[in-house]
Design a protein around this motif. Sequence first.
Motif, PDB file in Angstrom:
ATOM      1  N   ARG A 170      15.467  37.570 -48.365  1.00  0.00           N
ATOM      2  CA  ARG A 170      16.185  36.658 -49.259  1.00  0.00           C
ATOM      3  C   ARG A 170      15.263  35.574 -49.808  1.00  0.00           C
ATOM      4  NH1 ARG A 170      20.271  34.291 -45.199  1.00  0.00           N
ATOM      5  NH2 ARG A 170      20.793  32.979 -47.002  1.00  0.00           N
ATOM      6  N   SER A 209      13.228  40.519 -36.688  1.00  0.00           N
ATOM      7  CA  SER A 209      14.569  40.390 -37.257  1.00  0.00           C
ATOM      8  C   SER A 209      15.633  40.548 -36.177  1.00  0.00           C
ATOM      9  CB  SER A 209      14.756  41.435 -38.354  1.00  0.00           C
ATOM     10  OG  SER A 209      16.042  41.357 -38.919  1.00  0.00           O
ATOM     11  N   ARG A 258       9.618  42.779 -52.411  1.00  0.00           N
ATOM     12  CA  ARG A 258      11.023  42.864 -52.004  1.00  0.00           C
ATOM     13  C   ARG A 258      11.421  44.324 -51.759  1.00  0.00           C
ATOM     14  NH1 ARG A 258      15.511  39.464 -52.665  1.00  0.00           N
ATOM     15  NH2 ARG A 258      17.485  40.604 -52.694  1.00  0.00           N
ATOM     16  N   GLU A 304      12.566  46.064 -48.181  1.00  0.00           N
ATOM     17  CA  GLU A 304      13.889  46.695 -48.087  1.00  0.00           C
ATOM     18  C   GLU A 304      13.775  48.138 -47.621  1.00  0.00           C
ATOM     19  OE1 GLU A 304      15.595  46.080 -51.934  1.00  0.00           O
ATOM     20  OE2 GLU A 304      16.497  44.144 -51.360  1.00  0.00           O
ATOM     21  N   ARG A 351      15.942  42.647 -45.236  1.00  0.00           N
ATOM     22  CA  ARG A 351      16.607  42.074 -46.413  1.00  0.00           C
ATOM     23  C   ARG A 351      15.949  40.735 -46.746  1.00  0.00           C
ATOM     24  NH1 ARG A 351      21.135  38.618 -47.090  1.00  0.00           N
ATOM     25  NH2 ARG A 351      22.111  38.881 -49.130  1.00  0.00           N
TER      26      ARG A 351
END
Length: 551
Positions: A482, A439, A471, A475, A480
């Motif tokens: 999406r 990320s 999810r 998190e 995050r």
Amino acid sequence: MKQAPASPLRFSVVIPTYGRRDLVVDAVRALARQEGAPAFEVLVVVDGSKDGTTDALARLAPAFPFTVLEQPRGGRAAACHRGALTADGELLLFLDDDMEAAADLLAEHEHAHREGAEVVFGHIPLHPGSPRSFLAEAVGEWAESRAQRLMAQGGRLGIEDFLTGQMSLARAVYLDLGGFDPGFTRGGAFGGEDLDLGRRLVADGRRLVFNPRAVSRQRYVVTPRHYLRQWRDAGGADVLLARKHPEEAGRILRRRESWADRLVGRPLRPLVRAVVLALVGAGAAGPRRRHWFFRARDLEYFRGVREAGGPPRRGTVRVLCYHAVADLKGARVLEPYGVPPRCFAQQLAYLDRRFHVIGPDEFGRFLAGAGVPRRAVLITFDDAYADLAEEGLPVLGARNMPAAAFAVSSLLGGTNAWDAPIGAPQLPLLDAGGLRELSRRGIAVGSHTRTHPVLPDLAPHDVEAELAGSRDELERIGLRPRWLAYPFGEHDAGVRRAAAGAGYEAAFTVEPGVVRPGSDPLALPRIEIFRDDVGWRFAWKLEWAGGRRRR
């Protein structure tokens, strides 16, 4: 090496430099003549220079805290950002290496900030010691007319006035907004990073002020050849800017190529460029020759626009689906799903030549209605194997290509347990730290469910647990997610409803095809890339959007 300041610093002056040793030495010496300035430090970021810049700077002994940082060639935006991250001052003053500061430059920036300005831009007139040329004269005239226009506007700046060769703002504000985007000047390209940051500052509601008394004189040494290259880069930068800020694309790309330039100028561009450079190099700079030089400049600009994919439009996007970046020859079942690193590098080189790779954020804007460049491609990886960080990330990073990866959230740091029943070898998966590193390096991390089941085979409540649970797990480690990639590409209407209910904005299958405007965001096609997709096979698969699906 950076030394701790003896007292709190008000300003950190950040100077990026590449290949201009004498200019940057003069810029630092000018800062030593500051009068009435608050406490400040100077950080020079040497962006891959090979001309002895670092050694020349090391011989200076200014009275203020002075740091020299070196980095591989990354471009102006990356150099500015490196300096900002290292700085200790409350305020950052970005100063180009060809700027010679007036004795009261820092005092004037300080005064403007004390008066309530959050971002301060100063006056940048031509330095009288600049080599004489028609380009330098034009720059000097432009700087004076800019100052007069901005003063007549009461110091209010328009978007086109966001030039960061002399600009100050709070370090906290800079960092909160993410700073300069290094994608604009990657590898030494020119343009776009200042306008991008300016748009974000305006959107954040910051008060921008022009102070005509804050003066740094520009020693303009750009040659005509380099100037034309800058305009070619500027064309590409405008396309990137329009893609990042689609709401202003029409304003950013308001220049239009004439029909004469399209039909005649394009094929004659190399000849026009060579002739005008030869004439200017021979000292010929009369009005007619200047006219043709600036015509050549426009041809270079539109060449940059074309090379960057042209103005964004509502076209199509090819989404590639990789699995392992590894040579799995002889591995039962999994051999086709491993693309050897050497082949992967060749495929990215082909994409660099023939397509335009977009990132997850831009793809998200496309799904929401924004345009994309010609022949747009999004790269994705299913399963998030450990080899993505070890083998894939360096190749992607070298070409500044973003991507998305989909992780099996309950198996982080484990292996592909879902393949064990069919006798496949177990391959390591990235752990939480590895996903966070992806990320940080521009790879968006999405969900591939909790355990990689065939979703349509599950009861509805189990489908919901797989999707919402994944999810939540991602998190909890600071990501995050999406997007979702269906395991094995399998889905049905109930699975799609569960994906929407779990909050996913988009979901990917492995049905071949291209994503078009209006495609169902929860059933997006992808082109799977396999071990034998090399050479013409890879090119053919991209051109025909995948062909048949491997089962």
